[in-house]
Design a protein around this motif. Structure first.
Motif: not given
Length: 177
Positions: A65-66, A72-75, A100-104, A125-126
């Motif tokens: 997933y990551m 895709h840097k822009d998401g 998202a909860r982990e801030g990644l 996350g990056r």
């Protein structure tokens, strides 16, 4: 391909035939190759899963997933991410919530589609993914180190040809339907 090739004998002695245990001496070489490819892929994937869990306490699904978001840097829209990963939207939602909860990862509504969400890696996350990806690359190099570079290129090319042929067959079947 003889059933009594040295690798088959060693794998059998180690009780590690896996999928290859289904093959018999009279089977076609293509069937034996398919089972060996499947067994090898399963074995490598299991090792990668184990290492990701041990070193980073992360699943292969989260890593994949990551990896997609990193490219895709822009998401990405969650629907596109689901297609890339070949999993259901529910799986993507669950992973997104956890990460998202982990801030990644960060999730924001799409400016062009009110029903869609765009997900991207956060700076945290990056950084984590870059660390994991560097280690992952070394694991792959290690796991394939018994093959010389020429052999790796040849197998890659042959599998590419096979995939193109399979795609062509699939498209021909769809055209008939």
């Amino acid at each position: 391909m003889k059933q009594n090739d040295p690798s088959h004998e060693l794998l059998s002695e180690a009780q590690e035939l896996g999928h290859e245990g289904r093959a018999h001496s009279g089977d076609h070489a293509a069937l034996k190759l398919w089972l060996r490819m499947l067994a090898t892929t399963t074995q490598i994937e299991a090792e990668i899963r184990r290492r990701l869990r041990e070193q980073f306490d992360i699943s292969l699904a989260r890593f994949d997933y990551m990896a997609q978001l990193y490219r895709h840097k822009d998401g990405m829209k969650m629907r596109a991410l689901s297609k890339y990963l070949m999993v259901t939207g529910g799986n993507i939602t669950g992973l997104t919530d956890e990460l998202a909860r982990e801030g990644l990862v960060a999730r924001e509504s799409s400016p062009t589609d009110r029903r869609a969400w765009i997900v991207r890696l956060t700076p945290k996350g990056r950084r984590l993914f870059e660390t994991m990806a560097a280690e992952h690359e070394q694991w792959i190099l290690e796991l394939f180190s018994s093959m010389d570079e020429k052999s790796v290129h040849q197998v890659h090319a042959h599998l590419g040809e096979l995939r193109v042929r399979l795609l062509q067959q699939d498209q021909a079947s769809q055209d008939k339907a």
